[in-house]
Enzyme design. Structure first.
Site, short mmCIF file in Angstrom:
data_model
loop_
_atom_site.label_atom_id
_atom_site.label_comp_id
_atom_site.label_asym_id
_atom_site.label_seq_id
_atom_site.Cartn_x
_atom_site.Cartn_y
_atom_site.Cartn_z
N HIS A 19 -3.14 2.58 2.83
CA HIS A 19 -2.69 1.43 2.05
C HIS A 19 -2.73 1.75 0.55
O HIS A 19 -1.75 1.53 -0.17
CB HIS A 19 -3.60 0.23 2.37
N GLU A 20 -3.85 2.29 0.13
CA GLU A 20 -3.99 2.62 -1.30
C GLU A 20 -3.08 3.77 -1.69
O GLU A 20 -2.61 3.84 -2.83
CB GLU A 20 -5.45 2.97 -1.60
N HIS A 23 0.16 2.36 -2.82
CA HIS A 23 0.10 1.92 -4.22
C HIS A 23 0.18 3.12 -5.17
O HIS A 23 0.91 3.10 -6.17
CB HIS A 23 -1.22 1.18 -4.48
#
Length: 450
Positions: A19-20, A23
């Site tokens: 998920h990170e 980003h």
């Protein structure tokens, strides 16, 4: 317990890190300077600066996820060099900020697609989707579904295995006139199911049960043929599969046992198939013998001198590179739709909020699936990855979806929301997240007690 905690930590580590990573990658593409990418939280165990921006890559003490820290003039205590101010997150256009924030949940969705594609590429055995006699007075019975009807498609989905059939039903919950195409002895026909009243609820039975659908799992198989028994005298061999008894096709194990018992000493015409796939007809006459009734008592009962098991009606499903990837996309879409419908049913009161699960239940599932093999664990990771992505897209301040809501309002207004409005939203979002977390934890502990 240790297995569950370890499997849970690995799951969170993979899903939140990915998920990170979403980003991080989009931030880099948008020209934002990334200061830190940490695998885990808490004290840093190891760190190294890499790349043009000297981004600090860390391994931290708590392997329960990760985080990305970007250059941002709004962050308290952060000193931004005026020469690099144009690379701060807060200086980017609203569209770039939207893309960076949305990249995290999207990365989780993409990860699920990859996991499901890997399973499709590697291949696996699945139960063929074949109907058994439906529950009396049910919707399936009213549609005159019969034993050995083969499922071909449901809605707009081609059905290959039982898992496909299950997800197709879940995907169409809430809809009416959903076409089910069946094959009966080489002839295809269509019936329409009404799924408007089907519930996705912990307190409800499965969608199959709510529709009255019974599934046929395979033919009885005979083994441990006793020497001199009626079966041996009839020429029955170990591994013979019973296709029919006196013209009755598709009998279950229990039905075959009961049929032999009810026939007494009357001869039975069996059609059996050997392990090479060759079918033949045999005539076997049961004889009454003293047998154990399973409770330690001896009873007189007609038998043919065999043990009866089941030969699973399996199909091997394996896909090529493109088809496997598309299968991953299709399964992820099905899970996304099903999750959305479950959330809507909880919001509208059609489903209980007891369906909401927290970290204790997820850790329990992680441990159980890890012990069941890599395929089951990978499937679990894919489902949780989708859930994590969708959870973060909820328009609740404090989550990624809340920030996206702010940016949508900014696009419509032509200017950002006032600072006080965003701060108020963050406080409301915190209360909502805490309330949902408390509800999920209470559900977890109730399940443990029960």
């Amino acid at each position: 317990m240790v297995t569950a905690l370890l499997a849970f930590a690995v799951a969170l580590g993979i899903l939140i890190t990915f998920h990170e990573l979403g980003h991080y990658l989009v931030a880099r593409l948008c020209g934002v300077k990334v200061l830190t990418f940490s695998f885990g939280f808490g004290p840093k165990l190891f760190s190294k600066r890499l790349g043009r921006d000297k981004t600090e890559w860390c391994i931290s003490a708590l392997p329960l996820g990760g985080y990305v820290s970007m250059l941002d003039e709004r962050q308290e205590g952060m000193v931004v060099d005026p020469a690099e101010a144009h690379r701060a997150f807060n200086r980017q256009s609203v569209y770039k900020r939207f893309a960076i924030v949305a990249a995290g949940p999207i990365a989780n969705i993409l990860l699920a697609i990859i996991f499901y594609a890997i399973m499709a590429w590697s291949g696996q055995p699945e139960i063929r989707p074949v109907m058994d006699t439906p529950v009396a007075q049910s919707q399936a019975a009213q549609l005159q579904i019969q034993r050995l009807d083969q499922v071909v498609s449901f809605g707009d989905k081609k059905i290959e295995g039982l898992e496909d059939f299950n997800w197709a039903i879940l995907e169409h919950i809430g809809e009416s006139n959903v076409p089910l195409v069946l094959d009966r002895g080489g002839t295809r026909f269509t019936v329409d199911f009404d799924l408007r009243d089907i519930k996705i609820d912990e307190d409800s039975t499965s969608p199959f049960a709510q529709l009255g659908i019974n599934l046929w799992y395979g033919y009885p198989v005979l083994f441990n043929i006793q020497k001199g028994s009626p079966a041996a005298l009839a020429g029955i061999k170990d591994g013979d599969v019973v296709l029919s008894a006196d013209g009755r096709y598709g009998l279950s194990v229990q039905e075959l046992v009961n049929y032999i018992k009810d026939k007494g000493e009357t001869s039975i015409r069996l059609v059996v198939q050997n392990e090479e796939g060759q079918a033949r007809e045999v005539i076997v006459r049961p004889e009454v013998r003293a047998v154990d009734d399973g409770k330690g008592n001896q009873v007189e009962r007609p038998v043919i001198g065999v043990n009866v098991g089941i030969k699973p009606n399996l199909i091997w499903l394996s896909k090529g590179p493109v088809d496997g990837l598309m299968a991953g996309v299709d399964r992820t879409i099905s899970i996304t739709k099903t999750t959305y419908k479950a959330v809507v049913q909880m919001i509208t009161g059609e489903a209980s909020t007891k369906n909401l699960t927290g970290p204790v239940t997820i850790a329990d599932y992680a441990g159980k699936t890890a012990q069941m093999g890599w395929r089951v664990y990978l499937s679990f990771l894919a489902m949780i990855s989708v859930s994590l992505g969708l959870l973060n897209l909820l328009p609740i301040p404090l989550l990624d979806g809340g920030h996206l809501l702010y940016y949508l309002v900014e696009i419509l207004r032509g200017r950002p929301l006032p600072e006080w409005a965003m701060q108020a939203g963050q406080k409301v979002g915190l209360l909502i997240v805490l309330a949902l977390g408390a509800l999920a934890l209470s559900n977890d502990f109730i399940r443990l007690i029960q």
